[in-house]
Motif scaffolding. Structure first.
Motif, mmCIF file in Angstrom:
data_model
loop_
_atom_site.group_PDB
_atom_site.id
_atom_site.type_symbol
_atom_site.label_atom_id
_atom_site.label_comp_id
_atom_site.label_asym_id
_atom_site.label_seq_id
_atom_site.Cartn_x
_atom_site.Cartn_y
_atom_site.Cartn_z
ATOM 1 N N ARG A 1 -3.301 2.904 -14.993
ATOM 2 C CA ARG A 1 -4.587 2.217 -14.977
ATOM 3 C C ARG A 1 -4.467 0.727 -14.664
ATOM 4 N NH1 ARG A 1 -9.297 5.057 -14.254
ATOM 5 N NH2 ARG A 1 -9.391 6.843 -15.655
ATOM 6 N N PRO A 2 -3.436 0.013 -15.172
ATOM 7 C CA PRO A 2 -3.330 -1.416 -14.830
ATOM 8 C C PRO A 2 -3.240 -1.668 -13.333
ATOM 9 C CG PRO A 2 -1.934 -0.921 -16.709
ATOM 10 C CD PRO A 2 -2.455 0.399 -16.209
ATOM 11 N N ILE A 3 -2.659 -0.732 -12.578
ATOM 12 C CA ILE A 3 -2.581 -0.904 -11.127
ATOM 13 C C ILE A 3 -3.850 -0.409 -10.461
ATOM 14 C CG2 ILE A 3 -1.317 -0.209 -9.045
ATOM 15 C CD1 ILE A 3 1.186 -0.077 -10.698
ATOM 16 N N TYR A 4 -4.378 0.705 -10.955
ATOM 17 C CA TYR A 4 -5.533 1.306 -10.314
ATOM 18 C C TYR A 4 -6.797 0.462 -10.501
ATOM 19 C CZ TYR A 4 -3.508 5.790 -8.962
ATOM 20 O OH TYR A 4 -2.782 6.760 -8.338
ATOM 21 N N GLN A 5 -6.947 -0.170 -11.674
ATOM 22 C CA GLN A 5 -8.225 -0.800 -11.966
ATOM 23 C C GLN A 5 -8.129 -2.262 -12.356
ATOM 24 O OE1 GLN A 5 -10.379 1.567 -14.785
ATOM 25 N NE2 GLN A 5 -10.615 3.290 -13.386
ATOM 26 N N SER A 6 -6.965 -2.842 -12.359
ATOM 27 C CA SER A 6 -6.859 -4.275 -12.595
ATOM 28 C C SER A 6 -7.347 -5.011 -11.352
ATOM 29 C CB SER A 6 -5.415 -4.656 -12.893
ATOM 30 O OG SER A 6 -5.290 -6.050 -13.015
ATOM 31 N N PRO A 7 -8.431 -5.798 -11.456
ATOM 32 C CA PRO A 7 -9.022 -6.406 -10.244
ATOM 33 C C PRO A 7 -8.041 -7.246 -9.446
ATOM 34 C CG PRO A 7 -10.480 -6.652 -12.142
ATOM 35 C CD PRO A 7 -9.176 -6.137 -12.676
ATOM 36 N N PRO B 1 0.805 -1.227 0.000
ATOM 37 C CA PRO B 1 0.000 0.000 0.000
ATOM 38 C C PRO B 1 0.835 1.273 0.000
ATOM 39 C CG PRO B 1 -0.866 -1.568 1.595
ATOM 40 C CD PRO B 1 0.448 -2.099 1.138
ATOM 41 N N SER B 2 2.010 1.233 0.628
ATOM 42 C CA SER B 2 2.867 2.424 0.627
ATOM 43 C C SER B 2 3.355 2.736 -0.791
ATOM 44 C CB SER B 2 4.063 2.204 1.554
ATOM 45 O OG SER B 2 3.651 2.033 2.899
ATOM 46 N N LEU B 3 3.683 1.700 -1.545
ATOM 47 C CA LEU B 3 4.070 1.905 -2.939
ATOM 48 C C LEU B 3 2.911 2.466 -3.750
ATOM 49 C CD1 LEU B 3 6.137 1.541 -5.226
ATOM 50 C CD2 LEU B 3 5.302 -0.804 -5.485
ATOM 51 N N PHE B 4 1.723 1.955 -3.497
ATOM 52 C CA PHE B 4 0.533 2.446 -4.200
ATOM 53 C C PHE B 4 0.268 3.910 -3.843
ATOM 54 C CE2 PHE B 4 -3.985 3.295 -4.498
ATOM 55 C CZ PHE B 4 -4.340 2.758 -5.720
ATOM 56 N N LEU C 1 -4.570 -7.334 -9.537
ATOM 57 C CA LEU C 1 -3.416 -6.602 -9.032
ATOM 58 C C LEU C 1 -3.815 -5.562 -8.000
ATOM 59 C CD1 LEU C 1 -0.390 -6.375 -9.269
ATOM 60 C CD2 LEU C 1 -0.700 -4.721 -11.119
ATOM 61 N N GLU C 2 -4.950 -4.924 -8.213
ATOM 62 C CA GLU C 2 -5.409 -3.909 -7.258
ATOM 63 C C GLU C 2 -5.673 -4.524 -5.886
ATOM 64 O OE1 GLU C 2 -8.779 -0.372 -7.062
ATOM 65 O OE2 GLU C 2 -9.267 -2.283 -8.027
ATOM 66 N N HIS C 3 -6.317 -5.663 -5.853
ATOM 67 C CA HIS C 3 -6.598 -6.317 -4.574
ATOM 68 C C HIS C 3 -5.321 -6.860 -3.937
ATOM 69 C CE1 HIS C 3 -10.755 -5.687 -5.231
ATOM 70 N NE2 HIS C 3 -10.913 -6.613 -6.166
ATOM 71 N N ALA C 4 -4.384 -7.330 -4.774
ATOM 72 C CA ALA C 4 -3.136 -7.865 -4.226
ATOM 73 C C ALA C 4 -2.260 -6.765 -3.645
ATOM 74 C CB ALA C 4 -2.373 -8.622 -5.318
ATOM 75 N N VAL C 5 -2.298 -5.583 -4.246
ATOM 76 C CA VAL C 5 -1.445 -4.492 -3.802
ATOM 77 C C VAL C 5 -2.092 -3.667 -2.701
ATOM 78 C CG1 VAL C 5 -0.334 -2.343 -4.559
ATOM 79 C CG2 VAL C 5 -0.230 -4.365 -5.999
ATOM 80 N N LEU C 6 -3.408 -3.566 -2.717
ATOM 81 C CA LEU C 6 -4.079 -2.632 -1.805
ATOM 82 C C LEU C 6 -5.052 -3.321 -0.847
ATOM 83 C CD1 LEU C 6 -3.941 0.435 -1.409
ATOM 84 C CD2 LEU C 6 -5.990 0.626 -2.814
ATOM 85 N N THR C 7 -6.039 -4.031 -1.374
ATOM 86 C CA THR C 7 -7.127 -4.542 -0.537
ATOM 87 C C THR C 7 -6.639 -5.586 0.464
ATOM 88 O OG1 THR C 7 -8.615 -4.204 -2.410
ATOM 89 C CG2 THR C 7 -9.429 -5.529 -0.571
ATOM 90 N N VAL C 8 -5.984 -6.622 -0.032
ATOM 91 C CA VAL C 8 -5.550 -7.710 0.853
ATOM 92 C C VAL C 8 -4.521 -7.239 1.879
ATOM 93 C CG1 VAL C 8 -4.433 -9.970 0.932
ATOM 94 C CG2 VAL C 8 -6.134 -9.485 -0.832
#
Length: 331
Positions: A114-120, A82-85, A122-129
Motif C-alpha cells: 500500500r505505501p507504494i500503491y497509494q502514497s501520493p 515503472p518496470s519495478l512497479f 512515492l506513487e507519482h515518483a515511481v509511476l506517474t512522472v
C-alpha cells in the motif's frame, strides 16, 4: 607585382604559397538520421589540436552530448521505476492469487505494498512522472528527427514536409506504447481517480473491488483486461529486449547500400545471423506470451470469478463504478 619582379618570379612565388591537400573520400550516402548520427561538425571543433590534453568527464553511458543522446537516455532510464512497479503488481495480482486461490487472503499481501500503491509522493515518483518523461522524450525524439530530415532536404513549409513524409515511421514497439496509453489511463481512472472523487481516497479499492466489477460486467472487463495485459506485456518485454540490443518489436528492414554486393547482386545475409535473429524473435515473444498468460490466469481465473461484494462495501463500489466519467454507464 613590382617593376623589379619578372613574371616567372611571380608565378614561382604563387606556387610556393599553394597548400597541398590530402584527398578525402566522397560520401555517397546520407548518414543514418534515425540513429542520430547526422551531427554537423562546427569549425571550432575541427580546428582544435588533438595533442592538447582535455579534461575527461563521465558521460553516464551517453553517446556524446547532443539532444538525441539526452532524449534517448531519458526515454530508456525512465522505464526502470515503472518496470519495478509492474513486477510488484504482477506478483500481487497474479502470482499470489494463483497461490492462495482466495481473494481475501491475497488482499493481505496487497496491503504490504500500500505505501507504494497509494502514497501520493512515492506513487507519482515511481509511476506517474517516469511514464510522462518516457512518452514526452519519445515524442520529442520523433519531432527532432523529423525536423532534421526537413532541413536536410530543404523542406521549409508544413505542406512541403507533409508531401515528403518526414515523420519517422512508427515501429511495432511505438504503436504498442501509444496504444497502451488510453488503456492505462482507463485503469487509473477507474481504480484511482474516481474513488478519490467519490470516497476521498482509494483505501477501499483492492482485489475485491476489481472482482465486483467483473461480476457487474463480465464481458466488458474480461475483454478489457485481456487487451490491457497483452499490449502491456509485449511493450514491456519488447522494450527491455531493445535496451539489451535484441531488436524484435523495433526491427526494420535493412536498406541496401549503394555499391554493395547486397544492393546489386542480391547477396544473401549471413545464415548464422538470420538464425540468431529468428532465435531472438522466438525468445522475446515467448517470454511476453508466457508472462501474459500467467497474468491473465491469475487476474481472470481467480479475481474474475470472485463474485459480488456484500453489504455497505458493495454499495460503495457500485456508486464508484456508476460515477466513472464517460464510461460509467457501461460499468
Amino acid at each position: 607585382m613590382t617593376s623589379n619582379q619578372s613574371p616567372n618570379d611571380v608565378e614561382t612565388q604563387s606556387i610556393d604559397l599553394m597548400q597541398e591537400l590530402d584527398p578525402s573520400p566522397v560520401q555517397d550516402e546520407f548518414p543514418d538520421l534515425e540513429s542520430g548520427n547526422y551531427i554537423p561538425k562546427t569549425q571550432s571543433s575541427q580546428s582544435v589540436d588533438s595533442n592538447v590534453p582535455r579534461l575527461s568527464t563521465p558521460n553516464l553511458g551517453l553517446r556524446g552530448y547532443n539532444w538525441d543522446s539526452w532524449l534517448s537516455a531519458l526515454q530508456k532510464y525512465s522505464t526502470y521505476p515503472p518496470s519495478l512497479f509492474m513486477a510488484l503488481h504482477f506478483v500481487n495480482t497474479s502470482l499470489i492469487p494463483l497461490a492462495t486461490r482466495s481473494i481475501p487472503d491475497s488482499e493481505t499481501y496487497l496491503l504490504l505494498t500500500r505505501p507504494i500503491y497509494q502514497s501520493p509522493g512515492l506513487e507519482h515518483a515511481v509511476l506517474t512522472v517516469p511514464i510522462l518523461i518516457h512518452v514526452t522524450s519519445g515524442i520529442a525524439l520523433r519531432n527532432l528527427r523529423s525536423s532534421r530530415r526537413a532541413r536536410l532536404y530543404g523542406a521549409e513549409t508544413r505542406s512541403q514536409r507533409h508531401l515528403l513524409t518526414f515523420w519517422p515511421r512508427m515501429s511495432l514497439q511505438a504503436r504498442l506504447g501509444y496504444g497502451l496509453l488510453p488503456i492505462l489511463g482507463t485503469h487509473v481512472l477507474v481504480n484511482r481517480v474516481t474513488p478519490l472523487i467519490v470516497d476521498g481516497g482509494s483505501s477501499g479499492v483492492g482485489l475485491g473491488y476489481v472482482a465486483h466489477g467483473f461480476a457487474r460486467k463480465p464481458i466488458v472487463w474480461n475483454l478489457y483486461y485481456t487487451i490491457f495485459v497483452a499490449v502491456g506485456m509485449w511493450h514491456i518485454v519488447g522494450g527491455w529486449a531493445a535496451w539489451k540490443g535484441w531488436r524484435v518489436t523495433t526491427a526494420r528492414k535493412e536498406r541496401s547500400k549503394k555499391g554493395s554486393l547486397e544492393g546489386y547482386l542480391g547477396y544473401m545475409r549471413n545464415e548464422e545471423r538470420v538464425k540468431k535473429q529468428k532465435r531472438v524473435w522466438w525468445v522475446v515473444n515467448s517470454a511476453a506470451a508466457v508472462g501474459a498468460c500467467f497474468w491473465l490466469t491469475g487476474a481472470l481465473g481467480i479475481i474474475g470469478y470472485g463474485g459480488h461484494g456484500s453489504g455497505w462495501e458493495a454499495n460503495s463500489w457500485n456508486e464508484i463504478y456508476k460515477q466513472v466519467p464517460v464510461i460509467g454507464t457501461w460499468l
